[in-house]
Motif scaffolding. Structure first.
Motif, PDB file in Angstrom:
ATOM      1  N   UNK A   1      -4.312  11.071  -1.507  1.00  0.00           N
ATOM      2  CA  UNK A   1      -5.459  10.182  -1.363  1.00  0.00           C
ATOM      3  C   UNK A   1      -5.102   9.076  -0.382  1.00  0.00           C
ATOM      4  N   UNK A   2      -6.104   8.598   0.320  1.00  0.00           N
ATOM      5  CA  UNK A   2      -5.909   7.491   1.232  1.00  0.00           C
ATOM      6  C   UNK A   2      -6.908   6.396   0.892  1.00  0.00           C
ATOM      7  N   UNK A   3      -6.395   5.212   0.668  1.00  0.00           N
ATOM      8  CA  UNK A   3      -7.234   4.045   0.429  1.00  0.00           C
ATOM      9  C   UNK A   3      -7.057   3.119   1.631  1.00  0.00           C
ATOM     10  N   UNK A   4      -7.675   3.521   2.739  1.00  0.00           N
ATOM     11  CA  UNK A   4      -7.515   2.824   4.021  1.00  0.00           C
ATOM     12  C   UNK A   4      -7.797   1.323   3.938  1.00  0.00           C
ATOM     13  N   UNK A   5      -8.896   0.903   3.286  1.00  0.00           N
ATOM     14  CA  UNK A   5      -9.161  -0.546   3.246  1.00  0.00           C
ATOM     15  C   UNK A   5      -8.043  -1.340   2.565  1.00  0.00           C
ATOM     16  N   UNK A   6      -7.354  -0.692   1.624  1.00  0.00           N
ATOM     17  CA  UNK A   6      -6.264  -1.356   0.911  1.00  0.00           C
ATOM     18  C   UNK A   6      -4.929  -1.163   1.625  1.00  0.00           C
ATOM     19  N   UNK A   7      -4.863  -0.191   2.541  1.00  0.00           N
ATOM     20  CA  UNK A   7      -3.613   0.099   3.230  1.00  0.00           C
ATOM     21  C   UNK A   7      -2.633   0.876   2.369  1.00  0.00           C
ATOM     22  N   UNK A   8      -3.152   1.699   1.456  1.00  0.00           N
ATOM     23  CA  UNK A   8      -2.308   2.438   0.513  1.00  0.00           C
ATOM     24  C   UNK A   8      -2.586   3.931   0.624  1.00  0.00           C
TER      25      UNK A   8
END
Length: 124
Positions: free
Chosen positions: A36-43
């Motif tokens: 999974x990619x949580x781009x807005x969080x940078x994770x």
């Protein structure tokens, strides 16, 4: 109301994610089951067997690093009620995303756990 799976949360630098995924695949003889990619969080997240690897900068991981474990459950609301009765502290609201619902709870002994109820498939 069983716990379906207990998972360890590990926090790694983004540049170590692929190495860490390969390591946990090798020691458990399993393949990574979810990315999974949580781009807005940078994770970036990888799930390998009983490990959840969260990768990012120190700044990106700081808001979630206090969560020490994850429990996958079949009935989040029932667990919330039981946890309230047992004196647990809820850290924020219940959240929902495409994968399911989750809440973060501090147990009376200080352990911080994410409880997660996956979305039930239409065939279930």
């Amino acid at each position: 109301m069983p716990v379906l799976k207990t998972m360890h949360r590990l926090y790694v630098a983004r540049e170590l994610l692929e190495f860490s995924v390969a390591f946990y695949e090798a020691i458990q003889d399993l393949r990574c089951e979810r990315r999974l990619s949580f781009e807005p969080m940078g994770i970036e997240v990888a799930v390998v067997g009983s490990f959840i690897l969260l990768a990012g900068s120190d700044e990106a991981l700081a808001p979630v690093r206090h969560i020490q474990a994850a429990l996958v459950v079949d009935a989040l609301d029932a667990y919330a009620q039981r946890l309230r009765e047992l004196g647990a502290t809820f850290l924020g609201e219940t959240h929902e995303n495409a994968a399911g619902r989750h809440m973060t709870v501090r147990h009376p002994d200080g352990l911080v756990v994410e409880y997660f109820e996956p979305v039930k498939s239409a065939a279930a």
